[in-house]
Write a protein that holds these residues in place. Structure first.
Motif, PDB file in Angstrom:
ATOM      1  N   UNK A   1       0.832  -1.197   0.000  1.00 35.65           N
ATOM      2  CA  UNK A   1       0.000   0.000   0.000  1.00 35.65           C
ATOM      3  C   UNK A   1       0.870   1.251   0.000  1.00 35.65           C
ATOM      4  N   UNK A   2       0.629   2.208  -0.900  1.00 41.14           N
ATOM      5  CA  UNK A   2       1.429   3.430  -0.920  1.00 41.14           C
ATOM      6  C   UNK A   2       1.383   4.164   0.419  1.00 41.14           C
ATOM      7  N   UNK A   3       2.495   4.766   0.844  1.00 43.03           N
ATOM      8  CA  UNK A   3       2.500   5.534   2.092  1.00 43.03           C
ATOM      9  C   UNK A   3       1.416   6.614   2.085  1.00 43.03           C
ATOM     10  N   UNK A   4       0.828   6.827   3.241  1.00 45.88           N
ATOM     11  CA  UNK A   4      -0.225   7.835   3.374  1.00 45.88           C
ATOM     12  C   UNK A   4      -1.624   7.292   3.202  1.00 45.88           C
ATOM     13  N   UNK A   5      -1.762   6.122   2.579  1.00 44.33           N
ATOM     14  CA  UNK A   5      -3.084   5.523   2.403  1.00 44.33           C
ATOM     15  C   UNK A   5      -3.452   4.677   3.627  1.00 44.33           C
TER      16      UNK A   5
END
Length: 562
Positions: free
Chosen positions: A140-144
């Motif tokens: 999962x991309x950072x911040x999500x």
């Protein structure tokens, strides 16, 4: 022959031939005088049929035409209706047949979508929960957001609940929430609190709580305080419909044929309709509206009962206090060991009066989540008020959960014609939680015995995901009140097996005004039934939940077969 004689059946068949469809599999005989237009689509023979119909309590066979039971009788009578090549025959080999089970309070659409989209944290240990979340974070991309579901704070091997530090060890680059299966609390990591602007000094909102210990946030957030976190929904319309299809299959496998979907959002209404259109809605659904969906339906002039036998608009549902399983319900007496903790109220009396008046006057059935005795009394105040000011016959307003009662509450519920829907698997499944209520209080919780003794048609309710939905576990729980460790909680509230079966069938139908269409195996009613490998009367009550569900049938169509 129950309901319809052979002569009457043949006559009805001739009259309705144009509207009746034929069966699709060969039968094992040829009825005298029968033809393709009067032939039943399906017959079930050689069974132990426990009908739940007081006029014919038991039978060995029945016939189905056009999705409804048309005759319930002996093998000889029913076999005489078979037309070879037109009637499908199921020989159940002396197995037990019951009406399809009904769950009158559940959240299937959310459960199905969670299974498709989020991280299942029903893993029994904090270490395994961390591993599952870490695997998702890596993809999962950072911040999500990372979202976990089905966590249970009292069922971890470590003997303690999950906390903020545990989630920080998974990731500080992603906001993380792990939702309790009870649906009223969640555990958040530090990044999630930062994103929401919440600190240890942030005041608790009305109806909510940020848990603190030693001057720090523990990570646990309860009730309306969860509203400060903006967790986006990333599901598509197609995924939501698929989620409904998934949970339908899973619930069918346990013998469920009908559910009352509580708190149905706009997206969930669409998901149910999409699944229905695709032929994948294999549970008859009484969709109980909430919030924005209720307002939209009200504006369109729609009220309780709109729809058909498969998908119908149900009551409007609100929530007035906390959770039984998460120990936040609002009571007149404190929790054991916490003398200052009486639980959380999430609606004021004024708010309850307002929504009940609006819904009642618009012709809706009202259903309000109220666990604690004080909250139940507030809801009854509102129901009694509207009936006094704007009387309506047979409105069947409901109290969802109605967990902790008193003799005065029981009298008021009975006199107001209110339907309670207490948890039916909780005594068994959540036993380790009841120590926080105590033995004395448990004699008045999930009070199936008291409701029946007061003549109240108590409804069956799992509240899934908070509680297991398996109806056979429900029968065991209501009959024994025994948890996994063998402890009995509230033995005075035990009911008989026959009473428990009736709760899960006849009473479930009554709660949605559908007692003329379902709840028993009776001529004229919808052909929903379940075949069990063993008769629950013949097994040790402590193993009722182990009985195999061999077949589940909705409207004459098999939706599960073992």
């Amino acid at each position: 022959m129950s309901g319809v004689s052979r002569k009457e059946f043949l006559g009805l068949g001739a009259m309705a031939a144009a509207g009746w469809s034929a069966g699709c599999a060969p039968g094992d005989g040829q009825g005298e005088g029968s033809d393709s237009t009067t032939a039943p689509d399906l017959v079930v023979v050689n069974g132990r049929v426990l009908t739940q119909d007081d006029t014919v309590p038991s039978a060995t066979a029945f016939a189905v035409k056009n999705g409804r039971f048309v005759a319930v009788e002996s093998d000889a009578e029913i076999r005489n209706l078979i037309v070879a090549g037109r009637t499908r025959v199921i020989d159940v080999e002396r197995m037990t047949v019951l009406p399809g089970f009904i769950d009158a309070h559940s959240h299937p659409s959310g459960a199905g979508l969670n299974a498709l989209k989020n991280v299942n944290t029903n893993l029994g240990s904090i270490a395994r929960i961390q591993a599952a979340l870490r695997q998702r974070a890596q993809a999962t991309p950072p911040g999500e957001w990372i979202v976990g579901y089905m966590y249970d704070d009292t069922k971890q091997e470590e003997g303690r609940p999950l906390n903020r530090t545990d989630l920080d060890a998974v990731s500080t680059e992603h906001p993380i929430v792990v939702g309790h299966r009870g649906g009223h609390t969640g555990v958040y990591n530090s990044r999630a609190f930062e994103t929401a602007g919440v600190t240890v000094d942030t005041p608790d909102p009305f109806g909510g709580h940020f848990s603190r210990a030693n001057g720090e946030l523990t990570g646990k957030v309860a009730e309306r305080a969860r509203g400060v976190f903006d967790v986006p929904s990333t599901s598509t319309r197609e995924e939501r419909a698929r989620g409904v299809a998934v949970i339908c299959r899973e619930m069918n496998a346990t013998g469920l044929t009908s559910v009352h979907q509580t708190g149905t959002s706009r997206d969930a209404f669409t998901a149910y309709q999409d699944a229905y259109a695709a032929g994948e809605l294999t549970l008859r659904t009484y969709a109980m509206a909430r919030g924005g969906s209720w307002s939209a339906l009200m504006d369109a002039g729609i009220r309780t009962g709109f729809g058909d036998d498969h998908l119908k608009v149900g009551s409007v549902k609100f929530a007035a206090d906390g959770s039984a399983s998460e120990r936040t319900m609002y009571m007149s007496t404190p929790y054991a060991g916490r003398p200052d903790d009486f639980g959380i109220l999430t609606m004021t009396q004024e708010e309850i009066h307002d929504v009940v008046e609006r819904a009642h006057r618009a012709g809706w059935q009202v259903a309000i989540h109220a666990n604690g005795d004080l909250t139940i009394e507030m809801v009854l105040n509102a129901y009694e008020r509207v009936q006094e000011l704007w009387p309506r016959a047979n409105c069947r307003h409901r109290i969802e959960h109605c967990s902790l009662v008193t003799p005065t509450i029981l009298e008021r519920v009975r006199d107001a014609g209110v339907i309670p829907a207490p948890f039916y698997t909780y005594a068994h499944y959540h036993g380790e939680k009841w120590v926080e209520y105590g033995a004395d209080k448990m004699e008045w919780m999930f009070a199936h015995r008291s409701f029946l003794d007061y003549g109240i048609p108590v409804a069956p309710a799992s509240d899934h995901s908070p509680g297991p939905y398996e109806p056979l576990m429900a029968l065991q729980s209501m009959v024994t009140r025994k948890d996994f460790q063998g402890r009995v909680w509230g033995p005075s509230q035990r009911i008989t097996l026959d009473e428990a079966i009736r709760v899960c069938t006849v009473n479930g139908a009554y709660a949605s005004f559908e007692e003329n269409d379902k709840g028993s195996i009776s001529a004229g009613k919808l052909a929903d039934f379940v075949v069990l490998a063993e008769d629950p009367h013949d097994v040790d009550p402590d193993r009722i939940k182990e009985i195999q569900v061999v077949r589940t049938v909705v409207g004459g169509d098999t939706v599960h077969e073992a």
